[in-house]
Design a protein around this motif. Sequence first.
Motif, PDB file in Angstrom:
ATOM      1  N   ALA A  39       0.857  -1.194   0.000  1.00 26.49           N
ATOM      2  CA  ALA A  39       0.000   0.000   0.000  1.00 26.49           C
ATOM      3  C   ALA A  39       0.891   1.241   0.000  1.00 26.49           C
ATOM      4  O   ALA A  39       2.107   1.147   0.195  1.00 26.49           O
ATOM      5  N   THR A  40       0.271   2.392  -0.190  1.00 24.54           N
ATOM      6  CA  THR A  40       1.045   3.635  -0.228  1.00 24.54           C
ATOM      7  C   THR A  40       1.457   4.087   1.164  1.00 24.54           C
ATOM      8  O   THR A  40       2.436   4.826   1.313  1.00 24.54           O
ATOM      9  N   THR A  41       0.722   3.657   2.197  1.00 30.82           N
ATOM     10  CA  THR A  41       1.079   4.029   3.568  1.00 30.82           C
ATOM     11  C   THR A  41       1.086   2.796   4.463  1.00 30.82           C
ATOM     12  O   THR A  41       0.420   1.797   4.168  1.00 30.82           O
ATOM     13  N   ALA A  42       1.804   2.886   5.572  1.00 32.38           N
ATOM     14  CA  ALA A  42       1.845   1.794   6.541  1.00 32.38           C
ATOM     15  C   ALA A  42       0.454   1.525   7.103  1.00 32.38           C
ATOM     16  O   ALA A  42       0.065   0.364   7.300  1.00 32.38           O
ATOM     17  N   GLU A  43      -0.301   2.590   7.353  1.00 31.85           N
ATOM     18  CA  GLU A  43      -1.640   2.441   7.929  1.00 31.85           C
ATOM     19  C   GLU A  43      -2.560   1.671   6.983  1.00 31.85           C
ATOM     20  O   GLU A  43      -3.309   0.789   7.405  1.00 31.85           O
ATOM     21  N   ALA A  44      -2.472   1.989   5.690  1.00 30.54           N
ATOM     22  CA  ALA A  44      -3.320   1.302   4.711  1.00 30.54           C
ATOM     23  C   ALA A  44      -2.920  -0.161   4.575  1.00 30.54           C
ATOM     24  O   ALA A  44      -3.779  -1.055   4.487  1.00 30.54           O
ATOM     25  N   ALA A  45      -1.609  -0.430   4.566  1.00 29.75           N
ATOM     26  CA  ALA A  45      -1.136  -1.810   4.461  1.00 29.75           C
ATOM     27  C   ALA A  45      -1.604  -2.625   5.670  1.00 29.75           C
ATOM     28  O   ALA A  45      -2.067  -3.763   5.531  1.00 29.75           O
ATOM     29  N   ARG A  46      -1.518  -2.022   6.833  1.00 27.15           N
ATOM     30  CA  ARG A  46      -1.910  -2.726   8.062  1.00 27.15           C
ATOM     31  C   ARG A  46      -3.417  -2.999   8.083  1.00 27.15           C
ATOM     32  O   ARG A  46      -3.847  -4.098   8.449  1.00 27.15           O
ATOM     33  N   ALA A  47      -4.214  -2.014   7.664  1.00 25.74           N
ATOM     34  CA  ALA A  47      -5.670  -2.192   7.650  1.00 25.74           C
ATOM     35  C   ALA A  47      -6.066  -3.337   6.714  1.00 25.74           C
ATOM     36  O   ALA A  47      -6.892  -4.200   7.067  1.00 25.74           O
ATOM     37  N   THR A  48      -5.453  -3.371   5.535  1.00 27.50           N
ATOM     38  CA  THR A  48      -5.766  -4.436   4.577  1.00 27.50           C
ATOM     39  C   THR A  48      -5.277  -5.788   5.082  1.00 27.50           C
ATOM     40  O   THR A  48      -5.962  -6.810   4.956  1.00 27.50           O
ATOM     41  N   ALA A  49      -4.072  -5.806   5.672  1.00 32.06           N
ATOM     42  CA  ALA A  49      -3.518  -7.060   6.198  1.00 32.06           C
ATOM     43  C   ALA A  49      -4.409  -7.637   7.291  1.00 32.06           C
ATOM     44  O   ALA A  49      -4.620  -8.855   7.347  1.00 32.06           O
ATOM     45  N   LEU A  50      -4.956  -6.775   8.149  1.00 27.66           N
ATOM     46  CA  LEU A  50      -5.850  -7.253   9.209  1.00 27.66           C
ATOM     47  C   LEU A  50      -7.157  -7.788   8.628  1.00 27.66           C
ATOM     48  O   LEU A  50      -7.711  -8.775   9.132  1.00 27.66           O
ATOM     49  N   GLN A  51      -7.648  -7.155   7.553  1.00 34.12           N
ATOM     50  CA  GLN A  51      -8.845  -7.677   6.880  1.00 34.12           C
ATOM     51  C   GLN A  51      -8.568  -9.066   6.301  1.00 34.12           C
ATOM     52  O   GLN A  51      -9.368  -9.994   6.457  1.00 34.12           O
TER      53      GLN A  51
END
Length: 390
Positions: A368-380
Amino acid sequence: MSAHATPVILPGATLGVLGGGQLGRMFAHAAQAMGYFTAVLDPDATSPAGRISHQHIRSGYSDAQGLAELARVCAAVTTEFENVPAASLNQLAQTLPVAPAGSAVAIAQDRAAEKAHFVRCGVPVAPHAVIETPEQLAAVPADLLPGILKTARMGYDGKGQVRVKTLEELAQAWDDLGRVACVLEKMLPLAHECSVIVARGRNGQIVHLPVQRNLHRDGILAVTEVYEGNLPLAQAQQALAAAKSVAEGLQYVGVLCVEFFVLQDGSLVVNEIAPRPHNSGHYSQNGCDVSQFELQVRCMTGLPLVQPRLHSASIMLNLLGDLWFAHGDTAQTPAWDQVLALPGCHLHLYGKAQAQRGRKMGHLNITATTAEAARATALQAAAIVGIEAF
């Protein structure tokens, strides 16, 4: 063979790998994408790497005939796991380039030799004692306890390790492990774990992937997170300097992973090395412009090494066979269609014949473009397939 006298091996040649597991498979894919042919030596007819390679030599890793055949068809050889006999690598090195060298792999195979190498390189290690005799056991100082007793050889993914709190427990644990050579390490107050993957060429040039922040569960890597700021800058720089020192000390050629414990006071100690690509570097397939497997190809062929660049915040989720049994004792394929509906999810499955609990079946890279977005998707994605949140 003299490393400097060896010419560059260009695409079109055949590259060999000892070991037919998933790391060999991903190495073969990278080599094939660059135009090389591949040969795998592995005794298993259904090995993941053997099934996708141009040639599969079915023999044991010490089999003279199999090794001779590998040497005959290949221009260079590497290994995909550290428990291949160092003697086999040394034998192959008599006639063709082998990276990493048998001498480096031999050190990675022996925790006592590994610890001694770290000390020689001036990198910090946990307080420890080598136990090979009853006299050494009797001489263990009490301040090394509580500790973890680890077999010096053939331990990985948490195997061959026993936690001990007292000298009595230590003696019993050594008995239980068959009184083989062991290393006792003092248990330290851990904050988390991290690793660094470096690639060192024949000419001594070193490049590296970004420092990886890792979460282990039951001794097996579960999650790797890589993005700017995943570790404090000073910590990341210290880990990188230590990893380079370890590689230089070995005169290493190839891809090397150095694993660290980060203590609660922010300091680092080196845990162990893996003389090959590593689970924690899998994110580089989708998060970097050069993956750890392409670096492996470049090292063994003498191609130029370029510094990889992280172009996306990345998280890697390890996919163990347990996920196939989330709904009972009959294996069911996880809902990959739901996972792949999420942006930036990249599925890598290893082609293993059947799922087993605790067996590494694949991994999922989330970019993802940001760590927050990558983490949110990874948790999903984790919630969909039944991986515990992190």
